[in-house]
Design a protein around this motif. Structure first.
Motif, mmCIF file in Angstrom:
data_model
loop_
_atom_site.group_PDB
_atom_site.id
_atom_site.type_symbol
_atom_site.label_atom_id
_atom_site.label_comp_id
_atom_site.label_asym_id
_atom_site.label_seq_id
_atom_site.Cartn_x
_atom_site.Cartn_y
_atom_site.Cartn_z
ATOM 1 N N UNK A 1 0.961 -1.349 0.615
ATOM 2 C CA UNK A 1 -0.209 0.219 -0.199
ATOM 3 C C UNK A 1 0.852 0.952 -0.343
ATOM 4 N N UNK A 2 2.244 1.168 0.292
ATOM 5 C CA UNK A 2 2.777 2.569 0.605
ATOM 6 C C UNK A 2 4.236 2.432 -0.819
ATOM 7 N N UNK A 3 4.062 1.723 -1.798
ATOM 8 C CA UNK A 3 4.096 1.807 -3.345
ATOM 9 C C UNK A 3 5.500 0.352 -2.980
ATOM 10 N N UNK A 4 5.591 -0.743 -2.129
ATOM 11 C CA UNK A 4 7.027 -1.533 -1.889
ATOM 12 C C UNK A 4 6.329 -2.461 -2.658
ATOM 13 N N UNK A 5 6.734 -2.725 -3.812
ATOM 14 C CA UNK A 5 5.957 -3.956 -4.914
ATOM 15 C C UNK A 5 7.373 -5.283 -4.284
ATOM 16 N N UNK A 6 7.725 -5.273 -4.144
ATOM 17 C CA UNK A 6 9.256 -6.391 -4.166
ATOM 18 C C UNK A 6 10.199 -6.364 -3.317
ATOM 19 N N UNK A 7 9.136 -8.464 -2.693
ATOM 20 C CA UNK A 7 10.166 -8.233 -1.433
ATOM 21 C C UNK A 7 10.902 -9.494 -1.992
ATOM 22 N N UNK B 1 21.622 -13.307 6.167
ATOM 23 C CA UNK B 1 20.922 -13.240 5.495
ATOM 24 C C UNK B 1 19.862 -12.210 5.675
ATOM 25 N N UNK B 2 19.246 -11.427 4.798
ATOM 26 C CA UNK B 2 18.555 -10.422 4.453
ATOM 27 C C UNK B 2 17.499 -10.478 4.052
ATOM 28 N N UNK B 3 16.289 -9.378 4.496
ATOM 29 C CA UNK B 3 15.223 -9.228 3.877
ATOM 30 C C UNK B 3 15.272 -7.546 3.516
ATOM 31 N N UNK B 4 14.680 -7.602 1.755
ATOM 32 C CA UNK B 4 14.455 -6.288 1.651
ATOM 33 C C UNK B 4 12.990 -6.000 1.214
ATOM 34 N N UNK B 5 13.051 -4.997 1.889
ATOM 35 C CA UNK B 5 12.004 -4.582 -0.216
ATOM 36 C C UNK B 5 12.508 -3.451 -0.149
ATOM 37 N N UNK C 1 11.148 -0.759 -4.430
ATOM 38 C CA UNK C 1 9.143 -0.264 -5.272
ATOM 39 C C UNK C 1 9.635 -1.123 -6.406
ATOM 40 N N UNK C 2 10.615 -1.543 -6.864
ATOM 41 C CA UNK C 2 10.294 -2.144 -7.939
ATOM 42 C C UNK C 2 11.963 -2.832 -8.200
ATOM 43 N N UNK C 3 11.876 -3.721 -9.471
ATOM 44 C CA UNK C 3 13.140 -4.209 -9.693
ATOM 45 C C UNK C 3 13.961 -3.717 -10.083
ATOM 46 N N UNK C 4 14.043 -2.514 -10.478
ATOM 47 C CA UNK C 4 15.092 -1.369 -11.133
ATOM 48 C C UNK C 4 15.518 -1.129 -9.422
ATOM 49 N N UNK C 5 14.948 -1.059 -8.640
ATOM 50 C CA UNK C 5 15.400 -0.293 -7.477
ATOM 51 C C UNK C 5 16.608 -1.942 -6.514
ATOM 52 N N UNK C 6 15.802 -2.635 -6.732
ATOM 53 C CA UNK C 6 16.436 -3.583 -6.469
ATOM 54 C C UNK C 6 18.027 -4.260 -6.985
ATOM 55 N N UNK C 7 17.717 -4.034 -8.336
ATOM 56 C CA UNK C 7 19.120 -4.215 -9.007
ATOM 57 C C UNK C 7 19.924 -2.612 -8.321
ATOM 58 N N UNK C 8 19.651 -1.646 -7.966
ATOM 59 C CA UNK C 8 20.477 -0.645 -7.472
ATOM 60 C C UNK C 8 20.923 -0.551 -6.023
ATOM 61 N N UNK C 9 20.059 -0.945 -5.282
ATOM 62 C CA UNK C 9 20.448 -1.099 -4.001
ATOM 63 C C UNK C 9 21.158 -2.477 -4.253
#
Length: 156
Positions: free
Chosen positions: A67-73, A112-116, A118-126
């Motif tokens: 609901x806050x825009x975090x689509x990728x876990x 082992x970490x869990x991250x959230x 907003x997008x796959x592009x954000x995931x790749x950047x992070x």
């Protein structure tokens, strides 16, 4: 003297109180008391004893990340260069707001970490520019969560 969780023996009333508050932390003690046929003061005393024993750590608000825009876990297994790199790697990971959990583990990964994100592009950047850029990290493996069919708290 503060009782530890190891010394505090919870009974059925304590378990019921915990269950009620885990389902709705805002539930009035008077409602719980009425349901279990005790006084609100009894509920208050029991809750305070469980707080003092460390069984109840606090209350929190649950937020829906989507609901806050975090689509990728996703979960990332991290292998450190050396075991001694753990404290500094954790300190650096802790500064990344996308990292919402970290576990020191046995097996294939050190951490082992869990991250959230907003997008796959954000995931790749992070992943590339912030996590893999940490000098203490030798390698990572990323697992993207497609759905979370089970999520529950430990029942007392």
């Amino acid at each position: 003297m503060k009782k530890s969780a190891q010394n505090y023996q919870i009974d059925n009333l304590d378990k019921n109180i915990l269950s009620e508050l885990m389902n709705d932390a805002r539930k009035a003690y008077s409602e719980i008391a009425k349901r279990y046929k005790v006084s609100p003061a009894t509920i208050h005393v029991r809750v305070e004893k469980m707080r003092a024993a460390g069984i109840i750590k606090g209350t929190h608000l649950a937020v829906n990340p989507k609901a806050l825009g975090y689509e990728v876990c996703c979960f990332i297994g991290i292998t450190l260069r050396q075991a001694g790199d753990y404290p500094s790697a954790i300190a650096k990971l802790e500064k990344l707001e996308e990292v919402i959990e970290a576990h020191y583990t046995t097996g294939q990964y050190n951490v082992f970490i869990k991250i959230l994100t907003r997008s796959i592009d954000d995931l790749q950047n992070i992943l590339i520019n912030r996590i893999q850029a940490i000098p203490e990290i030798q390698s990572t493996e990323t697992l993207i969560s497609l759905q979370q069919p089970i999520k529950r708290d430990l029942q007392p």
